[in-house]
Design an enzyme around this catalytic site. Structure first.
Site: not given
Length: 391
Positions: A15, A94, A123, A174
């Site tokens: 990605d 994150r 996310d 992913s």
């Protein structure tokens, strides 16, 4: 035309590699930031891919120690999992990535930041709440919400067209990795009838090939944090790596779940968290005999809110910080040693010890007479509490 500067949270995967090229085509000067929080060889691969994509400013920072010290351990003190299963391995990473990325945006005078999170996931919220916390005026670009490459097949076609090489497993799933966990989403996992392939898992062995004898392990806690394994001191990072290795060969820490995302959809994810699972299990058992009953249940009720806040991206919120302070204050009681036996994905308690123990053998045993607790007193307790049941 002068190019606009943008800092991209770059993993080096499918990605974000596509996003680099896509942003360049939109007249952005792309600056990549890769946080090293335990992805191993992927850090080197990310740098190599960024160079091949003609990125001039590549930032890579070793954040493993800060990740464990200021994010993983504070979270584990809650002894709680999101929806009873998920150990929040992605969610707690994150905020740290967001914080460091915003430092780079300031240092490079970039007015834009970007991430590779999809419009279906959590996310995007975690990253962007972090960006906004540190700079409310920052301009955010989330390609998955606006571009035409809205499927994995279209991404792969884009890679072929632009000569972007991606490994075979990334094409199927992913994947997110750090010291705390591995996560897998997408591909065949979107079908609930599909069993996760054995070769998908990278950080744990299946029961069929895990070691054929039990491992006995003691973990020593001081002020709520693990400090020793089998009476040997480790720093925080090495302790986690050691527990990951032990848990991995015993098949500890695999889960395959359907979770409720903040945006309202359900999502299937597979996670591996061997070391964190061992710490969480032993911490819970330490709490069971050192915490006062009312403190224990108050902490449990707060931890539900706490894990929801982290999962939903509110690490920097005042309420998460307030609950964290309460949880941290309780840790002074959590000193002791928990010994466990690990075998074929199972963890069982062998022994418990703490000088803060509230367990009184004389009061708890059926075979001993206690001077502190007279069993006849229970009758009055029952009579008083029965009043609310009498109509």
């Amino acid at each position: 035309m002068i190019k606009k500067k943008i800092v991209l949270a770059y993993s080096g995967g499918l990605d974000t590699s596509v996003i680099v090229k896509w942003l360049q085509e939109k007249n952005f000067e792309v600056i990549t930031f890769t946080a090293d929080i335990g992805q191993g060889d992927e850090i080197k691969i990310a740098k190599e891919r960024a160079l091949k994509l003609n990125v001039k400013n590549i930032f890579i920072k070793n954040l493993k120690n800060e990740f464990i010290k200021n994010y993983v351990f504070p979270y584990l003190r809650s002894s709680f999992m999101y929806e009873n299963f998920y150990l929040l391995g992605t969610a707690i990473a994150r905020p740290l990535i967001s914080k460091e990325l915003m430092k780079i945006s300031y240092y490079t005078n970039a007015n834009y930041v970007a991430h590779g999170a999809t419009g279906k996931g959590n996310d995007q919220i975690r990253f962007e709440l972090g960006f906004k916390y540190f700079n409310s005026n920052i301009k955010i670009i989330a390609p998955w919400r606006i571009w035409e490459l809205n499927s994995r097949n279209k991404l792969l076609d884009f890679c072929i067209k632009n000569n972007i090489k991606i490994n075979k497993k990334t094409k199927k799933y992913s994947i997110d990795k750090n010291l705390f966990h591995n996560s897998y989403e997408g591909g065949n996992l979107d079908n609930l009838l599909f069993e996760a392939e054995e070769n998908m898992w990278e950080n744990t062995l299946s029961n069929e090939i895990s070691i054929d004898f039990p491992i006995y392990l003691s973990i020593t806690f001081k002020n709520g944090d693990p400090i020793k394994i089998n009476n040997k001191f480790y720093n925080k990072e090495n302790l986690f790596l050691k527990l990951n290795k032990i848990g991995s060969i015993c098949g500890i820490g695999r889960i395959d779940i359907v979770e409720n995302r903040y945006i309202g959809i359900k999502s299937r994810g597979c996670y591996e968290s061997p070391g964190a699972t061992l710490i969480m299990f032993t911490r819970k058992h330490l709490e069971s005999f050192v915490l006062d009953k009312e403190i224990f249940f108050l902490k449990e009720s707060l931890s539900i809110k706490y894990t929801n806040l982290i999962y939903n991206g509110y690490w920097w919120s005042p309420e998460r910080i307030l609950i964290q302070n309460i949880i941290d204050n309780i840790q002074k009681y959590l000193n002791g040693i928990i010994k466990i036996k690990i075998y074929k994905s199972n963890i069982s308690i062998v022994s418990r010890y703490s000088y803060n123990s509230l367990y009184d053998k004389k009061n708890s045993s059926f075979d001993e007479i206690s001077k502190k607790f007279d069993q006849i007193d229970s009758q009055g307790f029952i009579n008083i509490n029965s009043l609310r049941l009498i109509i």
